[in-house]
Write a protein that holds these residues in place. Structure first.
Motif, PDB file in Angstrom:
ATOM      1  N   TYR A  70      38.855  42.338  47.811  1.00 55.92           N
ATOM      2  CA  TYR A  70      39.989  43.121  47.339  1.00 55.92           C
ATOM      3  C   TYR A  70      41.089  42.263  46.729  1.00 55.92           C
ATOM      4  CZ  TYR A  70      37.730  46.791  49.961  1.00 55.92           C
ATOM      5  OH  TYR A  70      36.809  47.682  50.429  1.00 55.92           O
ATOM      6  N   THR A  71      41.127  40.972  47.089  1.00 52.31           N
ATOM      7  CA  THR A  71      42.233  40.134  46.644  1.00 52.31           C
ATOM      8  C   THR A  71      41.859  39.150  45.537  1.00 52.31           C
ATOM      9  OG1 THR A  71      41.772  38.528  48.390  1.00 52.31           O
ATOM     10  CG2 THR A  71      43.373  40.275  48.882  1.00 52.31           C
ATOM     11  N   ASP A  72      40.609  38.687  45.480  1.00 53.30           N
ATOM     12  CA  ASP A  72      40.218  37.687  44.485  1.00 53.30           C
ATOM     13  C   ASP A  72      39.784  38.353  43.185  1.00 53.30           C
ATOM     14  OD1 ASP A  72      40.739  35.633  46.196  1.00 53.30           O
ATOM     15  OD2 ASP A  72      38.660  35.314  46.799  1.00 53.30           O
ATOM     16  N   PRO A  73      40.305  37.895  42.043  1.00 56.57           N
ATOM     17  CA  PRO A  73      39.918  38.500  40.767  1.00 56.57           C
ATOM     18  C   PRO A  73      38.475  38.221  40.375  1.00 56.57           C
ATOM     19  CG  PRO A  73      41.392  36.653  40.398  1.00 56.57           C
ATOM     20  CD  PRO A  73      41.325  36.870  41.879  1.00 56.57           C
ATOM     21  N   LYS A  74      37.846  37.229  40.982  1.00 57.43           N
ATOM     22  CA  LYS A  74      36.461  36.918  40.619  1.00 57.43           C
ATOM     23  C   LYS A  74      35.509  38.062  40.944  1.00 57.43           C
ATOM     24  CE  LYS A  74      35.649  34.389  44.926  1.00 57.43           C
ATOM     25  NZ  LYS A  74      35.420  33.048  45.444  1.00 57.43           N
ATOM     26  N   TRP A  75      35.845  38.892  41.918  1.00 58.64           N
ATOM     27  CA  TRP A  75      34.974  40.008  42.278  1.00 58.64           C
ATOM     28  C   TRP A  75      35.149  41.195  41.327  1.00 58.64           C
ATOM     29  CZ3 TRP A  75      31.185  38.611  45.165  1.00 58.64           C
ATOM     30  CH2 TRP A  75      31.359  37.598  46.105  1.00 58.64           C
ATOM     31  N   ARG A  76      36.158  41.163  40.481  1.00 56.66           N
ATOM     32  CA  ARG A  76      36.351  42.240  39.501  1.00 56.66           C
ATOM     33  C   ARG A  76      35.505  42.035  38.249  1.00 56.66           C
ATOM     34  NH1 ARG A  76      41.618  40.959  41.047  1.00 56.66           N
ATOM     35  NH2 ARG A  76      42.368  42.347  42.678  1.00 56.66           N
ATOM     36  N   VAL A  77      34.939  40.827  38.095  1.00 57.70           N
ATOM     37  CA  VAL A  77      34.045  40.559  36.968  1.00 57.70           C
ATOM     38  C   VAL A  77      32.770  41.374  37.194  1.00 57.70           C
ATOM     39  CG1 VAL A  77      32.699  38.751  35.823  1.00 57.70           C
ATOM     40  CG2 VAL A  77      34.989  38.247  36.664  1.00 57.70           C
ATOM     41  N   PRO A  78      32.262  42.052  36.160  1.00 58.20           N
ATOM     42  CA  PRO A  78      31.082  42.897  36.360  1.00 58.20           C
ATOM     43  C   PRO A  78      29.863  42.092  36.807  1.00 58.20           C
ATOM     44  CG  PRO A  78      31.919  43.081  34.107  1.00 58.20           C
ATOM     45  CD  PRO A  78      32.769  42.095  34.810  1.00 58.20           C
ATOM     46  N   TYR A  79      29.057  42.709  37.653  1.00 54.35           N
ATOM     47  CA  TYR A  79      27.846  42.053  38.183  1.00 54.35           C
ATOM     48  C   TYR A  79      26.673  42.297  37.240  1.00 54.35           C
ATOM     49  CZ  TYR A  79      23.747  41.134  41.014  1.00 54.35           C
ATOM     50  OH  TYR A  79      22.547  40.658  41.457  1.00 54.35           O
ATOM     51  N   GLN A  80      25.853  41.260  37.099  1.00 57.06           N
ATOM     52  CA  GLN A  80      24.603  41.358  36.364  1.00 57.06           C
ATOM     53  C   GLN A  80      23.608  40.464  37.087  1.00 57.06           C
ATOM     54  OE1 GLN A  80      24.816  40.791  32.086  1.00 57.06           O
ATOM     55  NE2 GLN A  80      22.965  39.566  32.163  1.00 57.06           N
TER      56      GLN A  80
END
Length: 129
Positions: free
Chosen positions: A101-111
């Motif tokens: 919820y806090t790190d922007p890296k998890w907002r990058v779409p998954y592939q």
């Protein structure tokens, strides 16, 4: 008989919270924070959506998402490819849950990872225009 009814309906006493309870709670909180710091930081891998560029975080060496994003922009300045995350969420690590919820890296779409030649090359391939 009336005395038995009266004694069974006495109100229950609330348990007292003692200093020992507070000490145990504080110790558990400190252990939780320690394990969150150790186990909550997850290294994430990224690649270009075209599969021509790849890199991964190494947090204990200081290679984080911001550095990887800068490397991607430097290696692929004129491309239409975007940065995608190839590390899925690990639901079995509850210490990492706040990071989602806090790190922007998890907002990058998954592939799903492509495992192209960019992974074995030491990131020598450039992105197509």
């Amino acid at each position: 008989m009336k005395q038995e009814l009266a004694s069974s309906q006495t109100p229950a006493r609330r348990p007292r919270i003692t200093a020992a309870h507070w000490a145990i709670l504080a110790g558990l909180l400190l252990l939780g924070l320690l394990f969150n710091k150790l186990l909550g930081r997850v290294d994430v891998t990224f690649e270009s959506s075209a599969g021509q560029w790849a890199d991964s975080e190494i947090l204990y060496k200081g290679v984080d998402f911001e550095l990887i994003e800068r490397r991607f922009r430097a290696a692929c300045p004129k491309t239409s490819a975007s940065l995608v995350r190839t590390t899925a969420f690990n639901w079995y690590n509850p210490f990492a849950w706040p990071s989602w919820y806090t790190d922007p890296k998890w907002r990058v779409p998954y592939q799903a990872p492509r495992q192209t030649e960019a992974w074995g090359s030491g990131r020598a391939f450039s992105c197509p225009d």
